[in-house]
Write an enzyme that holds these catalytic residues in place. Structure first.
Site, PDB file in Angstrom:
ATOM      1  N   ASP A 299      31.601  33.327 -46.609  1.00 35.83           N
ATOM      2  CA  ASP A 299      30.471  33.924 -47.342  1.00 35.83           C
ATOM      3  C   ASP A 299      30.952  34.835 -48.472  1.00 35.83           C
ATOM      4  O   ASP A 299      30.390  35.903 -48.710  1.00 35.83           O
ATOM      5  CB  ASP A 299      29.579  34.704 -46.377  1.00 35.83           C
ATOM      6  CG  ASP A 299      28.152  34.868 -46.900  1.00 35.83           C
ATOM      7  OD1 ASP A 299      27.784  34.153 -47.854  1.00 35.83           O
ATOM      8  OD2 ASP A 299      27.415  35.713 -46.364  1.00 35.83           O
ATOM      9  N   ASN A 304      28.666  40.761 -51.134  1.00 32.45           N
ATOM     10  CA  ASN A 304      29.276  41.095 -49.843  1.00 32.45           C
ATOM     11  C   ASN A 304      30.545  41.935 -50.007  1.00 32.45           C
ATOM     12  O   ASN A 304      31.347  42.046 -49.076  1.00 32.45           O
ATOM     13  CB  ASN A 304      29.610  39.824 -49.055  1.00 32.45           C
ATOM     14  CG  ASN A 304      28.379  39.226 -48.406  1.00 32.45           C
ATOM     15  OD1 ASN A 304      27.325  39.851 -48.363  1.00 32.45           O
ATOM     16  ND2 ASN A 304      28.499  38.014 -47.906  1.00 32.45           N
ATOM     17  N   ASP A 317      29.865  42.214 -44.152  1.00 27.51           N
ATOM     18  CA  ASP A 317      28.979  41.119 -43.723  1.00 27.51           C
ATOM     19  C   ASP A 317      29.782  39.947 -43.152  1.00 27.51           C
ATOM     20  O   ASP A 317      30.146  39.001 -43.861  1.00 27.51           O
ATOM     21  CB  ASP A 317      28.080  40.634 -44.854  1.00 27.51           C
ATOM     22  CG  ASP A 317      26.893  39.827 -44.319  1.00 27.51           C
ATOM     23  OD1 ASP A 317      26.956  39.372 -43.150  1.00 27.51           O
ATOM     24  OD2 ASP A 317      25.889  39.657 -45.038  1.00 27.51           O
TER      25      ASP A 317
END
Length: 473
Positions: A299, A304, A317
């Site tokens: 991700d 993030n 995250d």
């Protein structure tokens, strides 16, 4: 973010959830509990890195301040007050939590900071801080709370000391130190179920992961993690990398047109490039650490990545983080994992097309991120969802500016190659970025970055242990 650039919804165990739509929420949560229990029990990573002993909090212990950020499933808000309550027993807190194995409940990691930061750094690659001036007082004041391990004679007494210290120092110069991450209130039933598992997975990984460029989890909600009101207590971050790129852009524009002539302020522009290279290097060090532990992040994106009170870059995250396991490995040497995981802008072609993949999917995503850091732009900013066919099927990539250092230009193109075998690993990425930094500055902080960070970590651990000893007296 424009509507046509919304991130693809998180896919954590989506197939399992969708195939069990008829399950009640409690039945679904029971499945999640078994999934977590099985994941930890069969995991090489968690066997090698058992969870650290961290404080537990009830929601009534915390006073919540302003909203700091909004994610796919969770909100992050500052904590303006933290009420201290005596921690009597860690095991009792988890007596009904099936994901905790009996032999893991009382585990204490006995290692000092200097030992921990050496994990996965065989080639001398190590995160260090951004090139930002910080006084020694600031360093000590911020880092002495909550050590990475409890090496005292009484585990629970140590944790109580930490909770007491966090309570007394929750606010720093009228600014909060900590943040709470919890599920949004306005989620649909389906989103809430995804979110519960997402947050529980993140808690699992953050309890075991230790790296100076990965956000620190300071505690969690009391009780089990598979529930709607579970939360994490984290270090507060001040803004994300997308905002930092805006700041860098303003600095670039100001200094590239210095007095409207003379080609700009070259010293300021050189420092700006060095700052960006430092952030890129620090992030590559974090991903190298994760990959060396057999993990894939899945991700990577601007949103993030944040910056703490010192200006150090932090990855956060971990809801999509996954351990690569032998049983998921296919004959082609790649792994069968959930397709279309992460955000469309950073998604590798193999993930987008539902093919098998491995850690090199992270390398592709990092290539896009590195281009954004160096170009000071968002990749594919004007693309609609349908336009990404050009990226995944025809190899389209944004143009790489000639103003980017030559070796980094080549690195970007290698990272986002369609050919997995052409993508470098993070060891090579970090070494190349570190070399570019040396070309930009002769600072001893860069030349001797490993020693610099180790000394800083040892100082931090010493100060914290000294603080706890005072509390016992």
């Amino acid at each position: 973010m424009p509507a046509n650039q919304k991130s693809i919804s998180k896919k954590v165990n989506k197939q399992k959830v969708e195939s069990k739509k008829e399950l009640s929420e409690e039945d679904q949560f029971n499945e999640f509990r078994e999934t977590l229990k099985s994941t930890v029990g069969k995991s090489k990573f968690f066997k090698k890195h058992p969870p650290r002993s961290l404080p537990f909090f009830d929601s009534t212990d915390l006073k919540i301040g302003q909203l700091l950020g909004v994610g796919g499933f969770c909100d992050v808000s500052e904590i303006t007050a933290l009420h201290f309550k005596l921690e009597k027993s860690i095991s009792d807190k988890h007596v009904n939590d099936e994901e905790y194995n009996d032999d893991k409940r009382d585990t204490v990691i006995e290692a000092d900071d200097s030992q921990k930061v050496e994990l996965g750094l065989e080639e001398g690659i190590l995160k260090t801080t951004s090139l930002q001036d910080c006084s020694e007082d600031d360093d000590e004041d911020y880092n002495m709370h909550l050590s990475e391990s409890f090496d005292g004679h009484d585990q629970y007494s140590e944790i109580n000391d930490v909770k007491k210290y966090m309570s007394e120092t929750c606010m720093r110069r009228n600014d909060s130190r900590y943040a709470i991450k919890c599920l949004k209130e306005n989620l649909t039933e389906k989103e809430r179920r995804y979110g519960v598992l997402d947050l529980a997975i993140e808690a699992k990984f953050l309890a075991s992961i230790i790296h100076p460029n990965i956000i620190k989890m300071r505690g969690t909600a009391s009780g089990e993690s598979i529930r709607k009101d579970f939360f994490l207590v984290l270090d507060k971050l001040y803004h994300t990398l997308d905002r930092h790129i805006v700041i860098w852009s303003e600095i670039f524009l100001t200094n590239s047109s210095f007095c409207g002539c003379f080609g700009g302020d070259k010293t300021a522009l050189n420092k700006l490039m060095l700052d960006r290279m430092t952030v890129a290097y620090d992030l590559s060090s974090a991903f190298l650490y994760l990959h060396q532990q057999g993990l894939i992040y899945r991700d990577i994106k601007l949103e993030n990545i944040g910056f703490d009170v010192r200006g150090d870059v932090k990855l956060f995250d971990f809801g999509l983080c996954k351990e690569l396991k032998k049983e998921d490995k296919m004959k082609d040497g790649l792994y069968k994992m959930t397709a279309q995981t992460g955000s469309l802008r950073y998604m590798s072609p193999e993930v987008a097309k539902g093919e098998h993949y491995d850690q090199r999917a992270d390398v592709y995503s990092f290539g896009i991120l590195l281009w954004e850091i160096l170009s000071l732009k968002k990749a594919f900013e004007t693309f609609a969802v349908s336009d990404f066919k050009q990226v995944f099927n025809k190899g389209y990539r944004p143009p790489v500016s000639g103003s980017i250092p030559i070796y980094t230009r080549t690195l970007v193109k290698e990272c986002w190659s369609d050919d997995l075998n052409s993508r470098p690993d993070f060891s090579r990425i970090a070494n190349l970025l570190r070399g570019e930094m040396k070309d930009l500055s002769d600072s001893t902080e860069i030349t001797n970055r490993t020693s610099h960070m180790l000394n800083r970590s040892r100082t931090s651990g010493h100060i914290h242990r000294k603080n706890l000893n005072k509390a016992h007296k």
